[in-house]
Scaffold this motif. Structure first.
Motif, PDB file in Angstrom:
ATOM      1  N   HIS A 238     -11.772  10.237   8.967  1.00  6.04           N
ATOM      2  CA  HIS A 238     -11.366   9.932  10.210  1.00  6.04           C
ATOM      3  C   HIS A 238     -12.152  10.986  11.314  1.00  6.04           C
ATOM      4  N   GLU A 239     -11.622  12.006  11.282  1.00  5.32           N
ATOM      5  CA  GLU A 239     -11.963  13.033  12.013  1.00  5.32           C
ATOM      6  C   GLU A 239     -13.522  13.447  12.229  1.00  5.32           C
ATOM      7  N   ARG A 240     -13.903  13.284  11.012  1.00  4.17           N
ATOM      8  CA  ARG A 240     -15.451  13.501  10.867  1.00  4.17           C
ATOM      9  C   ARG A 240     -16.300  12.574  11.239  1.00  4.17           C
ATOM     10  N   GLY A 241     -15.632  11.326  11.450  1.00  4.77           N
ATOM     11  CA  GLY A 241     -16.398  10.228  11.975  1.00  4.77           C
ATOM     12  C   GLY A 241     -16.926   9.317  10.655  1.00  4.77           C
ATOM     13  N   PHE A 242     -16.547   9.379   9.596  1.00  2.36           N
ATOM     14  CA  PHE A 242     -17.354   8.844   8.444  1.00  2.36           C
ATOM     15  C   PHE A 242     -17.456   7.499   8.578  1.00  2.36           C
ATOM     16  N   GLU A 243     -18.637   6.818   8.485  1.00  2.00           N
ATOM     17  CA  GLU A 243     -18.671   5.631   8.832  1.00  2.00           C
ATOM     18  C   GLU A 243     -18.672   4.889   7.388  1.00  2.00           C
ATOM     19  N   GLY A 244     -18.090   3.721   7.330  1.00  2.00           N
ATOM     20  CA  GLY A 244     -18.025   2.964   5.976  1.00  2.00           C
ATOM     21  C   GLY A 244     -16.600   3.002   5.614  1.00  2.00           C
ATOM     22  N   PRO A 245     -16.161   1.766   4.860  1.00  2.00           N
ATOM     23  CA  PRO A 245     -14.847   1.650   4.581  1.00  2.00           C
ATOM     24  C   PRO A 245     -14.484   2.548   3.462  1.00  2.00           C
ATOM     25  N   ILE A 246     -12.979   2.733   3.391  1.00  2.00           N
ATOM     26  CA  ILE A 246     -12.482   3.559   2.319  1.00  2.00           C
ATOM     27  C   ILE A 246     -11.621   2.563   1.591  1.00  2.00           C
ATOM     28  N   VAL A 247     -11.537   2.690   0.148  1.00  2.00           N
ATOM     29  CA  VAL A 247     -10.512   2.156  -0.592  1.00  2.00           C
ATOM     30  C   VAL A 247      -9.765   3.173  -1.366  1.00  2.00           C
ATOM     31  N   ALA A 248      -8.678   3.189  -1.176  1.00  2.00           N
ATOM     32  CA  ALA A 248      -7.901   4.462  -2.143  1.00  2.00           C
ATOM     33  C   ALA A 248      -7.190   3.993  -3.314  1.00  2.00           C
ATOM     34  N   GLY A 249      -6.676   4.842  -4.178  1.00  2.00           N
ATOM     35  CA  GLY A 249      -6.102   4.535  -5.209  1.00  2.00           C
ATOM     36  C   GLY A 249      -4.530   4.005  -4.850  1.00  2.00           C
ATOM     37  N   SER A 250      -3.745   4.037  -5.732  1.00  2.00           N
ATOM     38  CA  SER A 250      -2.383   3.543  -5.384  1.00  2.00           C
ATOM     39  C   SER A 250      -1.523   4.506  -4.667  1.00  2.00           C
ATOM     40  N   ALA A 251      -2.075   5.724  -4.863  1.00  2.00           N
ATOM     41  CA  ALA A 251      -1.194   6.728  -3.922  1.00  2.00           C
ATOM     42  C   ALA A 251      -0.975   6.527  -2.499  1.00  2.00           C
ATOM     43  N   LEU A 252      -2.175   6.087  -1.915  1.00  2.00           N
ATOM     44  CA  LEU A 252      -2.129   5.689  -0.383  1.00  2.00           C
ATOM     45  C   LEU A 252      -0.750   4.606   0.031  1.00  2.00           C
ATOM     46  N   GLU A 272      -5.386  -0.155  -3.724  1.00  2.00           N
ATOM     47  CA  GLU A 272      -4.984  -0.805  -4.410  1.00  2.00           C
ATOM     48  C   GLU A 272      -3.479  -0.430  -4.825  1.00  2.00           C
ATOM     49  N   SER A 273      -2.744  -1.490  -5.359  1.00  2.00           N
ATOM     50  CA  SER A 273      -1.506  -1.160  -5.675  1.00  2.00           C
ATOM     51  C   SER A 273      -0.814  -2.322  -6.756  1.00  2.00           C
ATOM     52  N   ALA A 274       0.184  -2.203  -7.346  1.00  2.00           N
ATOM     53  CA  ALA A 274       0.903  -3.226  -7.998  1.00  2.00           C
ATOM     54  C   ALA A 274       1.605  -4.042  -6.966  1.00  2.00           C
ATOM     55  N   SER A 275       2.457  -3.349  -6.098  1.00  2.00           N
ATOM     56  CA  SER A 275       2.965  -4.148  -5.094  1.00  2.00           C
ATOM     57  C   SER A 275       3.214  -3.226  -4.010  1.00  2.00           C
ATOM     58  N   HIS A 354      -0.038  -7.262 -15.160  1.00  2.00           N
ATOM     59  CA  HIS A 354      -1.520  -7.720 -15.021  1.00  2.00           C
ATOM     60  C   HIS A 354      -1.843  -8.147 -13.636  1.00  2.00           C
ATOM     61  N   ASP A 355      -1.155  -7.931 -12.561  1.00  2.00           N
ATOM     62  CA  ASP A 355      -1.516  -8.371 -11.220  1.00  2.00           C
ATOM     63  C   ASP A 355      -1.766  -7.058 -10.439  1.00  2.00           C
ATOM     64  N   ALA A 356      -2.652  -6.947  -9.548  1.00  2.00           N
ATOM     65  CA  ALA A 356      -2.747  -5.968  -8.639  1.00  2.00           C
ATOM     66  C   ALA A 356      -3.144  -6.562  -7.334  1.00  2.00           C
ATOM     67  N   ILE A 357      -2.774  -5.913  -6.269  1.00  2.00           N
ATOM     68  CA  ILE A 357      -3.102  -6.181  -4.846  1.00  2.00           C
ATOM     69  C   ILE A 357      -3.924  -5.328  -4.283  1.00  2.00           C
ATOM     70  N   ILE A 358      -4.385  -5.737  -2.952  1.00  2.00           N
ATOM     71  CA  ILE A 358      -5.237  -4.932  -2.009  1.00  2.00           C
ATOM     72  C   ILE A 358      -4.631  -4.769  -0.889  1.00  2.00           C
ATOM     73  N   LEU A 359      -4.027  -3.595  -0.443  1.00  2.00           N
ATOM     74  CA  LEU A 359      -3.218  -3.340   0.812  1.00  2.00           C
ATOM     75  C   LEU A 359      -4.244  -3.106   1.849  1.00  2.00           C
ATOM     76  N   CYS A 360      -4.033  -3.376   3.145  1.00  2.00           N
ATOM     77  CA  CYS A 360      -4.872  -2.703   4.116  1.00  2.00           C
ATOM     78  C   CYS A 360      -4.075  -2.336   5.244  1.00  2.00           C
TER      79      CYS A 360
END
Lengths: 381, 296, 557
Positions: A238-252, A272-275, A354-360
């Protein structure tokens, strides 16, 4: 002088006596024992503590007529400690089920031993290698990398239109396993990552990686990092001004991770996450989240919830009459269970979720919203 | 190209200036007692957590919370450093230096696990030194935080330099470190100078912890990494050379960032250790030469 | 000494046999697993005691060698399908070679540099196993088959326990071998008295090589057992935690003591298990206990046991004077040496003849000690010639010069810890010769007390005896009389005269003229790195330049 020796000898003999101890013998009408063996110290302490909290929440509230006792022991960061803890649990507690570490390397060491004792391991570990061993006692209540990485890659490519993603992954079992899976799924989607950068968990500075991603012409970031590094990567991008989306692993999705970053830096970032217990507004989930906060003074995450669901399924097996570890194993392998996060059923190798979700994140709050659901990704259920 | 380089250098200098403070405290203890303080990295980590804890006491919305807390963190960690001397050094001053090695490892374990127990295992974010914001320099976006980190570290280094060279007490510290026997003969109380050195080292570690905690967060398991960097810097800078170690720490950060940006993190780390080995083979007295008579 | 060691060893053996019996009688698989772990760490710690305890090198690579052993076994059995028994051989051989390789680059380094160099190597090993494909990355290698010998499964709890503890016994034997035949004294001298060791002709390189190789082999064997016990090997074995455990075992056990180390392993390895009930706080408790142990037991467990069961006096051997070569003259000519901006020696020299005492006098900083250092090879000369009869010496190593009959006493004698007086003087000679040397200096009655228990005057005599033991032809002493009382000085004077009379060339650097003048046959007076005067003692004493520059001020003061 002599006092010192006497005291040392007394300490020594006390230690020996404690270490050797007397194995507990179980009576027929005694409550059944469950062991919670998870990493509550070291670099996976955050995830392991969530596991422990989820397991303890479930075990403290068993269904009517089920009596369980449980012991919590740390598996720290090495297979050695995990195996020792497992041996101790098997010998001293004679558990009917074991809540087992998220740490894949520890699971690889524990699975053969648990298999010989025929005691089911209830875990949230996602490492793909675990399935290869073919032990029928491993039950995973968090979707494996083969499920969540599909969601992460598909969302990035199909919904966000990434064509040249850069993958930043941790040099841990979690990171390396996820990276392999991500590359495979991206390949199926006809996309090749422009950069795959291995990052030690001790690295604090992501600017070099971001510069290299930009130089390679990356149009988005896929993160497979632990909690702190994920937050660092998101904030510095964010600070560096990286352009383009970020999809993180479940840690986020873990509330403690998002708490490290200003909401503005999270704008448009997905994971991504399970819930996501903090996002779900259902009454049952809200009750769980509230009870969790009350008890542990922390926000619940998907690992806690998955472990909670897993232990509840074990308790359901006991309620259904299972009295031995083998009976619990057979029940888990052969039944469906509606948990709080999703419905669980084994794919035949112990993969229950067997299910996953995408959180934003919307950039205003630190609570993500569920953007997309990927149900039954592996077509098992 | 230029903007990327400026960006990288700014990041490296911010990180490196905090490492320099860490190395400074580390080498002060080596000079004073000839022993490696293996808990030093954990002191940095503890400093970060002290900053986090104190920031919870401050009212919301202050403009410069980190700067306000800096004296309190320095003071708390100075007390912590003195306590370390009392617990892990004083009882062992007649034992071989390696005993201190172990006792400080034990203190490091205690710090790490006590903090993990008290504050939880999750990473925490410390108070920001100054308000958030970016400055544009040659096209690169430099955050106020980075610039403030560099500035605060520079001020602290200057303060240490003044203390050691311009004050009577500082001269006593240096005299006691260089020749303990002579210093004792001159009526300097070594217990006080050694305690003060540990306190100073603790304060510097605390300062580094505070500086790092906002930009890079702080986790109970962070200590080992800081410790390793300080150790490497001390050898590169020349064993026992105070400013050599600080400059070397800065150089390490710049080296790591630049190599990571050019090749990869893995290569950067590998080259750092290979470089250290090569240096030890070819020039064991360090890049800036070894302080005289310090070799044990 | 032998008997005394046996007495303590016997106590330890009894302790472990009792513990083992209790374990086998009452213990479950878990207790045996912990006891197996104790044995595993004990093996690696025994190796570490050789390098760290006996050689005094803080080699932080022992954990990495442990990891190399574990990976060697895992790679050979998982990737190449070797039976684990062969894998165990590999996990001894590979780390032993790696240990030898480590010893070579750090052979010249000292103290903290050794620590960092070995730490750097350990970090590289960790980086490699975490990131290489062949080692399975962070997951490591899994599916290591159980240990079987001729189809007989040894992986079962008590069998594995027995195998590992037999290996502990073997490791103790290897350690005894590596420190046997007088090597204990040589290692202690190399550790605590490096200059004396050099002058005595001890070889640091070969001793380091041996110690590192044995330490590597033992660490690797332990790593192999670790891999067999777990069935997996992951980068966790290469992390610093293993090293910390070994270091803690070595220090808590007592520096250099293997029995102490095995006992410490039996306490420290199960300690986290004892505190297991504290959940997250157990490592906190471990830290507190470790700190308490280091502070409360500064000499370690073995030091404590040693106080309860002290060494019984061992028999003393019959003195046997060594044979020595016959020489006629040591000739030192035009030697120059510069330190930075200081010309310490500027064409100085002297002759020392067999059967005479040659005194070297001169003010502080006139180059006397430097001259001795150059003759014995502790420092190199910029220019000049040193000949022993016809043999030019300056190209020879200190070791070779010692072999030719040069021996050296020091102004500040370095006394090794952990060995007795007789062992100290016998490091470069037989025990009989050592005994003869002790008799000459009047220390025969103290032969079996620890060398470090001697007072300052006795230490000086010990230093001279150490030099005499190998039967030197040239004896060079640096201010041997300083700090001695009048009676002791008289004894020393008699001794030096007797040595000269027996055909030795005795060279004495000395300030005390009242001591030197009566015994010196010849004097050399140095001034600012040059010879001011040289010749028979009477002649030099009458030399006006000498009186003006040196003797005059001396007598006036």
């Amino acid at each position: 002088m002599h006092m010192t020796i006497t005291r040392s000898l007394m300490t020594l003999s006390a230690a020996v006596a404690l270490a050797i101890g007397m194995p507990a013998t179980a009576q027929a009408d005694d409550p059944l024992a469950v062991s919670v063996l998870v990493p509550i110290t070291g670099f996976l302490a955050l995830e392991g503590t969530a596991q422990r909290n989820g397991a303890v929440m479930a075990l403290d509230n068993p269904p009517e007529g089920v009596r369980v006792t449980y012991d919590v022991a740390d598996t720290a960061t090495s297979p050695e400690v995990a195996v020792t803890a497992l041996r101790r649990a098997l010998d001293r507690q004679k558990p009917v089920a074991i809540a087992a570490p998220i740490f894949g390397t520890q699971m690889l060491a524990m699975a053969p031993i648990a298999d010989r004792a025929d005691v089911p391991l209830i875990t949230v570990s996602g490492t793909a290698k675990l399935t290869e061993l073919g032990h029928d006692i491993v039950f995973r209540f968090f979707p494996t990398d083969a499920v969540v990485k599909v969601a992460q890659a598909r969302y990035a490519v199909q919904d966000l239109g990434m064509k040249r993603p850069a993958i930043l992954f941790q040099t841990t079992a979690y990171g390396q396993s996820g990276r392999t899976e991500l590359v495979r799924v991206l390949g199926d989607l006809g996309v090749a990552p422009v950069l795959e950068e291995a990052i030690d968990p001790g690295i604090k500075d992501f600017v070099p990686a971001l510069e290299r991603a930009a130089a390679a012409g990356a149009d988005g970031l896929l993160l497979q990092l632990h909690s702190g590094p994920t937050a660092l990567a998101v904030r510095q991008a964010h600070e560096r001004g990286f352009e383009g989306p970020i999809v993180a692993g479940s840690a986020l999705h873990q509330p403690t991770t998002a708490a490290l970053v200003e909401p503005a830096a999270l704008a448009g970032v997905c994971a991504e996450s399970a819930s996501s217990p903090v996002s779900d507004s259902g009454a049952e989930m809200a009750a769980f989240a509230e009870a969790y906060r009350q008890r542990f003074e922390a926000e619940p995450d998907a690992f806690a919830l998955a472990q909670y669901d897993g232990m509840n399924m074990v308790l359901a097996a006991l309620a259904a009459g299972a009295r031995t570890a083998e009976a619990v194993k057979i029940w888990l392998a052969g039944n469906r269970f509606q948990g709080l996060a999703m419905e669980y059923v084994s794919d035949g190798t112990g993969n229950m979720a067997h299910d996953a979700i995408i959180l934003c994140y919307d950039g205003l709050t630190r609570t993500p919203v569920v953007r997309k659901r990927y149900d039954n990704v592996d077509g098992v259920r | 190209m230029i903007e990327a380089t400026v960006q990288l250098l700014a990041t490296a200098l911010a990180l490196g200036s905090a490492y320099a403070l860490t190395a400074l405290g580390f080498v002060l203890i080596i000079n004073a007692v000839g022993a490696v303080n293996f808990a030093h990295g954990d002191l940095v980590m503890a400093g970060g957590f002290v900053a986090v804890a104190l920031s919870l006491l401050l009212p919301e919305g202050l403009p410069v919370p980190g700067l306000i807390l800096l004296p309190a963190v320095l003071l708390t960690m100075a007390v912590g450093g003195a306590a370390l001397a009392a617990v892990a050094y004083a009882p062992l001053r007649r034992s071989p230096p390696v005993s201190v090695f172990i006792s400080t490892i034990a203190v490091g374990l205690i710090l790490q696990h006590a903090i993990s127990l008290g504050a939880g295992p999750q990473p925490r974010v410390g108070p920001s030194l100054v308000g958030d914001g970016l400055v544009d320099l040659l096209g690169a976006a430099l955050s106020y935080q980075q610039l403030a980190t560099i500035a605060v570290a520079a001020v602290l280094c200057l303060a240490v330099h003044t203390l050691l060279n311009r004050t009577r007490f500082g001269r006593q510290l240096r005299a006691a470190a260089q020749d303990p026997e002579m210093a004792r003969a001159c009526g300097i109380d070594l217990r006080i100078t050694i305690g003060a050195t540990f306190a100073l080292a603790g304060a510097l570690a605390g300062g580094a912890g505070l500086l790092l905690s906002n930009q890079y967060f702080v986790t109970p398991t962070d200590g080992a990494m800081f410790m390793l960097k300080a150790y490497v810097a001390t050898v590169i800078g020349g064993w026992g050379r105070i400013w050599g170690a600080a400059v070397a720490a800065l150089c390490i950060a710049v080296f790591e960032v630049l190599v990571a940006a050019a090749v990869s993190y893995l290569v950067a780390e590998m080259l750092l250790y290979l470089g250290v080995l090569a240096l030890l083979m070819l020039r064991p007295q360090g890049l800036f030469g070894e302080a005289e008579g310090r070799r044990a | 000494m032998r008997l005394a060691v046996h007495r303590r060893g016997l106590a330890y053996v009894m302790l472990f046999l009792t513990a083992g019996a209790v374990l086998l009688g009452a213990g479950d698989a878990y207790a045996m697993r912990v006891a197996t772990l104790v044995g595993t760490y004990a093996i690696a710690a025994i190796g570490f005691q050789l390098v760290f305890g006996r050689l005094g090198l803080l080699a932080l690579s022992q954990g990495a060698l442990f990891a190399i052993g574990a990976y060697a076994l895992a790679l050979s059995s998982v990737h190449w399908g070797w039976p684990p028994v062969l894998g165990l051989v590999l996990s001894v051989v590979v780390p032993a070679l790696a240990g030898a390789l480590v010893a070579v680059p750090i052979a010249r380094l000292e103290s903290h540099y050794v620590a960092l160099a070995t730490l750097g190597l350990a970090q590289l090993v960790l980086l490699a196993v975490t990131n290489l494909e062949v080692t399975g990355g962070a997951n490591g290698l899994y599916g290591i088959p159980p240990l079987t010998v001729f189809g007989f499964d040894l992986s079962d709890s008590w069998r594995m326990l027995a195998v590992v503890w037999v290996a502990v016994a073997m490791a103790l034997c290897v350690f005894a071998w590596a420190t046997g035949a007088g090597r204990a004294g040589r290692l202690a001298t190399l550790r605590d008295a490096p200059h004396a060791a050099l002058a005595l002709g001890l070889d640091p390189i070969s001793n380091r090589l041996l110690a590192f190789t044995v330490a590597g082999a033992l660490a690797g064997l332990a790593g192999g057992f670790q891999a067999l016990g777990l069935g997996v090997v992951s980068p966790a074995v290469a992390r610093f935690d293993v090293m910390i455990t070994l270091l803690a075992i070595a220090v808590v056990g007592g520096r250099g003591s293997v029995w102490g180390a095995v006992t410490a392993a039996a306490i420290l390895v199960p300690l986290p298990e004892v505190f297991r009930g504290l959940e997250q706080a157990y490592l906190l408790a471990y830290g507190v206990m470790l700190l308490a142990a280091v502070v409360a037991l500064p000499t370690g467990i073995d030091g404590l046991v040693r106080r309860v069961l002290p060494d019984a006096p061992a028999p003393t051997p019959t003195p046997a004077a060594p044979k020595s070569r016959k020489i006629s003259v040591l000739r030192v000519e035009r030697v120059a040496k510069r330190f930075g901006g200081v010309q310490a020696l500027d064409g100085a020299g002297f002759d020392a003849r067999a059967g005479e005492v040659t005194g070297i006098i001169g003010a502080n900083g006139s180059g006397k000690t430097t001259l001795l250092n150059i003759v014995t090879g502790l420092e190199t000369a910029d220019a000049g010639v040193v000949r022993l009869d016809a043999i030019p010496l300056l190209n020879h190593s200190p070791r070779a010069r010692a072999g030719l009959g040069l021996a050296r006493g020091f102004q500040h004698p370095e006394i090794p810890g952990g060995i007795d007086v007789l062992a100290t003087v016998s490091v470069a000679a037989t025990l009989g010769a050592g005994m003869a040397a002790l008799e000459r200096v009047g220390l025969a009655g103290r032969a079996r007390v620890p060398a470090t228990s001697l007072g300052p005057a006795e230490r000086r005599r010990l230093d001279i005896a150490r030099a005499l033991a190998a039967g030197p032809t040239i004896l060079l002493l640096d201010e041997p009389a300083s700090g001695l009382g009048a009676g002791e000085r008289a004894d020393l004077a008699v001794l030096l005269c007797a040595l000269a009379k027996s055909g030795m060339a005795v060279v004495v650097v000395e300030h005390g003229m009242d001591f030197l003048l009566p015994i010196a046959d010849r004097l050399v007076c140095l001034d600012a790195g040059r010879v001011l005067a040289a010749g028979p003692t009477d002649a030099v004493c009458r030399d006006p330049a000498v009186i003006a520059a040196y003797l005059g001020t001396e007598s006036a003061s």
